[in-house]
Design a protein around this motif. Structure first.
Motif, PDB file in Angstrom:
ATOM      1  N   VAL A  28       1.121  -1.059   0.141  1.00  0.00           N
ATOM      2  CA  VAL A  28       0.044   0.029  -0.046  1.00  0.00           C
ATOM      3  C   VAL A  28       0.792   1.525  -0.024  1.00  0.00           C
ATOM      4  N   ARG A  29       1.729   1.382   1.065  1.00  0.00           N
ATOM      5  CA  ARG A  29       2.535   2.542   0.964  1.00  0.00           C
ATOM      6  C   ARG A  29       3.468   2.904  -0.214  1.00  0.00           C
ATOM      7  N   PRO A  30       4.240   1.841  -0.681  1.00  0.00           N
ATOM      8  CA  PRO A  30       5.006   2.228  -1.946  1.00  0.00           C
ATOM      9  C   PRO A  30       4.054   2.439  -3.036  1.00  0.00           C
ATOM     10  N   PHE A  31       2.935   1.852  -3.265  1.00  0.00           N
ATOM     11  CA  PHE A  31       1.978   2.176  -4.205  1.00  0.00           C
ATOM     12  C   PHE A  31       1.504   3.718  -4.082  1.00  0.00           C
ATOM     13  N   LEU A  32       1.147   4.123  -2.890  1.00  0.00           N
ATOM     14  CA  LEU A  32       0.637   5.303  -2.819  1.00  0.00           C
ATOM     15  C   LEU A  32       1.844   6.477  -3.094  1.00  0.00           C
ATOM     16  N   GLU A  33       3.022   6.133  -2.547  1.00  0.00           N
ATOM     17  CA  GLU A  33       4.313   6.862  -3.082  1.00  0.00           C
ATOM     18  C   GLU A  33       4.401   7.021  -4.648  1.00  0.00           C
ATOM     19  N   ASN A  34       4.291   5.816  -5.193  1.00  0.00           N
ATOM     20  CA  ASN A  34       4.286   6.036  -6.754  1.00  0.00           C
ATOM     21  C   ASN A  34       3.301   7.020  -7.506  1.00  0.00           C
ATOM     22  N   VAL A  35       1.970   6.818  -6.801  1.00  0.00           N
ATOM     23  CA  VAL A  35       1.061   7.653  -7.367  1.00  0.00           C
ATOM     24  C   VAL A  35       1.297   9.109  -7.009  1.00  0.00           C
ATOM     25  N   THR A  36       1.693   9.547  -5.861  1.00  0.00           N
ATOM     26  CA  THR A  36       1.769  10.990  -5.616  1.00  0.00           C
ATOM     27  C   THR A  36       3.059  11.524  -5.731  1.00  0.00           C
ATOM     28  N   ARG A  37       4.092  10.830  -6.179  1.00  0.00           N
ATOM     29  CA  ARG A  37       5.569  11.203  -6.484  1.00  0.00           C
ATOM     30  C   ARG A  37       5.443  12.397  -7.125  1.00  0.00           C
ATOM     31  N   GLY A  38       6.226  13.782  -6.542  1.00  0.00           N
ATOM     32  CA  GLY A  38       6.258  15.042  -7.218  1.00  0.00           C
ATOM     33  C   GLY A  38       4.985  15.867  -7.173  1.00  0.00           C
ATOM     34  N   ARG A  39       4.095  15.501  -6.389  1.00  0.00           N
ATOM     35  CA  ARG A  39       2.996  16.231  -6.481  1.00  0.00           C
ATOM     36  C   ARG A  39       2.659  17.023  -4.995  1.00  0.00           C
ATOM     37  N   GLY A  40       3.497  16.970  -4.416  1.00  0.00           N
ATOM     38  CA  GLY A  40       3.499  17.798  -2.992  1.00  0.00           C
ATOM     39  C   GLY A  40       2.198  17.236  -2.074  1.00  0.00           C
ATOM     40  N   VAL A  41       2.057  16.021  -2.281  1.00  0.00           N
ATOM     41  CA  VAL A  41       0.895  15.642  -1.348  1.00  0.00           C
ATOM     42  C   VAL A  41       1.404  15.265   0.116  1.00  0.00           C
ATOM     43  N   PRO A  42       0.851  15.794   1.113  1.00  0.00           N
ATOM     44  CA  PRO A  42       1.317  15.855   2.553  1.00  0.00           C
ATOM     45  C   PRO A  42       1.395  14.330   2.978  1.00  0.00           C
ATOM     46  N   GLY A  65      -5.108  16.740  -3.311  1.00  0.00           N
ATOM     47  CA  GLY A  65      -3.888  17.361  -3.276  1.00  0.00           C
ATOM     48  C   GLY A  65      -3.818  18.495  -2.226  1.00  0.00           C
ATOM     49  N   PRO A  66      -2.839  19.405  -2.156  1.00  0.00           N
ATOM     50  CA  PRO A  66      -2.781  20.259  -1.070  1.00  0.00           C
ATOM     51  C   PRO A  66      -3.933  21.296  -0.908  1.00  0.00           C
ATOM     52  N   PRO A  67      -4.579  21.576   0.370  1.00  0.00           N
ATOM     53  CA  PRO A  67      -5.678  22.144   0.321  1.00  0.00           C
ATOM     54  C   PRO A  67      -5.602  23.727   0.067  1.00  0.00           C
ATOM     55  N   GLN A  68      -4.428  24.119  -0.473  1.00  0.00           N
ATOM     56  CA  GLN A  68      -4.384  25.512  -1.021  1.00  0.00           C
ATOM     57  C   GLN A  68      -4.820  25.816  -2.546  1.00  0.00           C
ATOM     58  N   ILE A  69      -4.783  24.541  -2.953  1.00  0.00           N
ATOM     59  CA  ILE A  69      -4.884  24.618  -4.504  1.00  0.00           C
ATOM     60  C   ILE A  69      -6.379  24.126  -4.776  1.00  0.00           C
ATOM     61  N   PRO A  70      -7.111  24.934  -5.592  1.00  0.00           N
ATOM     62  CA  PRO A  70      -8.453  24.699  -6.028  1.00  0.00           C
ATOM     63  C   PRO A  70      -8.655  23.513  -6.738  1.00  0.00           C
ATOM     64  N   TRP A  71      -9.461  22.809  -6.569  1.00  0.00           N
ATOM     65  CA  TRP A  71      -9.865  21.655  -7.473  1.00  0.00           C
ATOM     66  C   TRP A  71     -11.445  21.612  -7.797  1.00  0.00           C
ATOM     67  N   LEU A  72     -11.839  20.828  -8.696  1.00  0.00           N
ATOM     68  CA  LEU A  72     -13.127  20.886  -9.210  1.00  0.00           C
ATOM     69  C   LEU A  72     -14.172  20.335  -8.243  1.00  0.00           C
ATOM     70  N   ASP A  73     -15.051  21.387  -7.811  1.00  0.00           N
ATOM     71  CA  ASP A  73     -16.226  20.979  -6.834  1.00  0.00           C
ATOM     72  C   ASP A  73     -17.542  21.317  -7.451  1.00  0.00           C
ATOM     73  N   PRO A  74     -18.625  20.906  -6.812  1.00  0.00           N
ATOM     74  CA  PRO A  74     -18.702  20.374  -5.568  1.00  0.00           C
ATOM     75  C   PRO A  74     -18.119  18.928  -5.100  1.00  0.00           C
ATOM     76  N   ASP A  75     -17.817  18.767  -3.878  1.00  0.00           N
ATOM     77  CA  ASP A  75     -17.494  17.106  -3.250  1.00  0.00           C
ATOM     78  C   ASP A  75     -18.885  16.399  -3.308  1.00  0.00           C
ATOM     79  N   ILE A  76     -18.837  15.273  -3.538  1.00  0.00           N
ATOM     80  CA  ILE A  76     -20.088  14.314  -3.486  1.00  0.00           C
ATOM     81  C   ILE A  76     -20.736  14.331  -1.820  1.00  0.00           C
ATOM     82  N   VAL A  77     -19.790  14.459  -0.998  1.00  0.00           N
ATOM     83  CA  VAL A  77     -20.258  14.472   0.163  1.00  0.00           C
ATOM     84  C   VAL A  77     -20.864  15.802   0.575  1.00  0.00           C
ATOM     85  N   ASP A  78     -20.280  16.796   0.227  1.00  0.00           N
ATOM     86  CA  ASP A  78     -20.845  18.063   0.321  1.00  0.00           C
ATOM     87  C   ASP A  78     -22.291  18.208  -0.237  1.00  0.00           C
TER      88      ASP A  78
END
Length: 346
Positions: free
Chosen positions: A20-34, A226-239
């Protein structure tokens, strides 16, 4: 044109807790995900024993495509490679080279344009070919299929079936993976004004709703990472479920129009988080099935193949709507189309 094989190219997913962890690191590499976001998502996978269903679903879909190829008399071996986890595309293309494959079609498991949904698969192809060396097979990526009649019919039938399980007047809500707003604006040539991904998702939703006989519906987003300061397409499904409840809606059918199979972002974000929010609010909730196990999905893939191998006329329900990909009857992506989102300067 002559082709030796089909490469089934997908996202990939862990098949055990240690993956799981190495997979997630592959997915997010270089994207600044905390790291704390990775910790959170890791728990989603561990909730299911550290196994994503995506590889199993891809293997089942490949088996269905192999059967459909045989039924239609198309002789084409199918290879399976991933972007982020084994079998990696680099490994698979190396195997193809060793097997004597010179020219292959590529089916990416995404119906849409955009960076992650389209251009990144082009990058996967180039990376895999570079790893295989100067004699690597030529790889030709199949086109977007968001408006293909078989894709629309599959979702429309599943939508009708799901609505039939809910009280009269249930709201139909389409959802797809969110992306940064800046990435969506870069999706498509300047002449289109950007937004190829969100426009295609909206058009697929319109087509499915019309085919299902639904006049009013919503298009929302899910799975932002992504990082919370970057706007993403919304609204979110739960909201959005909360907003619908506040407007007096008592039943919701959610159609994951952005996905071709019930992988983890569908079963966690929708079947768990969205369903739990609906239950908390007393809103009846049901989720529409994705096309993966529908026989029409295998038929769709074979039809896309035959556009190249036999000159079959491409079928599209929105022929004037922006689309691209390596289709025999359409435009390839422009040089600056669907560039990745730029990270903010620190």
């Amino acid at each position: 044109m002559s082709f030796d094989a089909l490469l089934w190219l997908s996202f990939g997913g862990p098949e055990g807790p240690a993956d799981v962890r190495p997979f997630l690191e592959n997915v997010t590499r270089g994207r600044g995900v905390p790291p704390e976001r990775l910790d959170e998502v890791e728990q989603h996978y561990q909730h299911f024993g550290g196994v994503s269903p995506i590889n199993r679903l891809n293997r089942e879909a490949i088996a269905a495509v192999e059967a459909e190829l045989a039924t239609q008399g198309v002789k084409l071996p199918v290879y399976f490679g991933n972007r982020n986890w084994h079998p990696m595309a680099e490994e698979t293309v190396g195997t193809m080279l060793a097997d004597g494959v010179h020219r292959a079609l590529v089916f990416p498991t995404s119906a849409y344009g955009g960076y992650s949904a389209c251009r990144q698969y082009d990058e996967d192809i180039e990376r895999a070919r570079a790893a295989a060396g100067p004699n690597a097979p030529e790889l030709v990526k199949l086109r977007h299929f968001f408006d293909h009649p078989l894709f629309v019919e599959s979702f429309a039938d599943a939508t009708r079936q799901t609505l039939a399980t809910l009280p009269q007047g249930a709201r139909l809500v389409f959802t797809a993976h969110s992306v940064p707003v800046s990435a969506d604006k870069a999706a498509g040539p300047p002449a289109e004004g950007g937004g190829r991904y969100s426009k295609q998702v909206g058009e697929a939703s319109r087509l499915v709703a019309a085919a299902a006989g639904v006049a009013e519906y919503d298009v929302v987003w899910q799975s932002r990472s992504g990082p919370p300061q970057i706007p993403w397409l919304d609204p979110d499904i739960v909201d959005h479920i909360e907003a619908l409840h506040a407007d007096g809606v008592t039943a919701v059918a959610v159609c994951p129009i952005g996905f071709v199979s019930d992988h983890l972002e569908v079963i966690w974000d929708l079947d768990n988080e969205a369903a739990e929010k609906a239950d908390e609010l007393g809103v009846a909730f049901a989720r529409v099935s994705t096309p993966n196990s529908d026989p029409r999905f295998a038929q769709l893939v074979v039809e896309l193949i035959r556009e190249h191998t036999e000159g079959l006329e491409p079928r599209r329900l929105s022929p004037d709507f922006p689309a691209a990909g390596c289709t025999v009857n359409g435009a390839p992506c422009a040089p600056l189309c669907c560039e990745p989102a730029k990270r903010p300067a620190r």
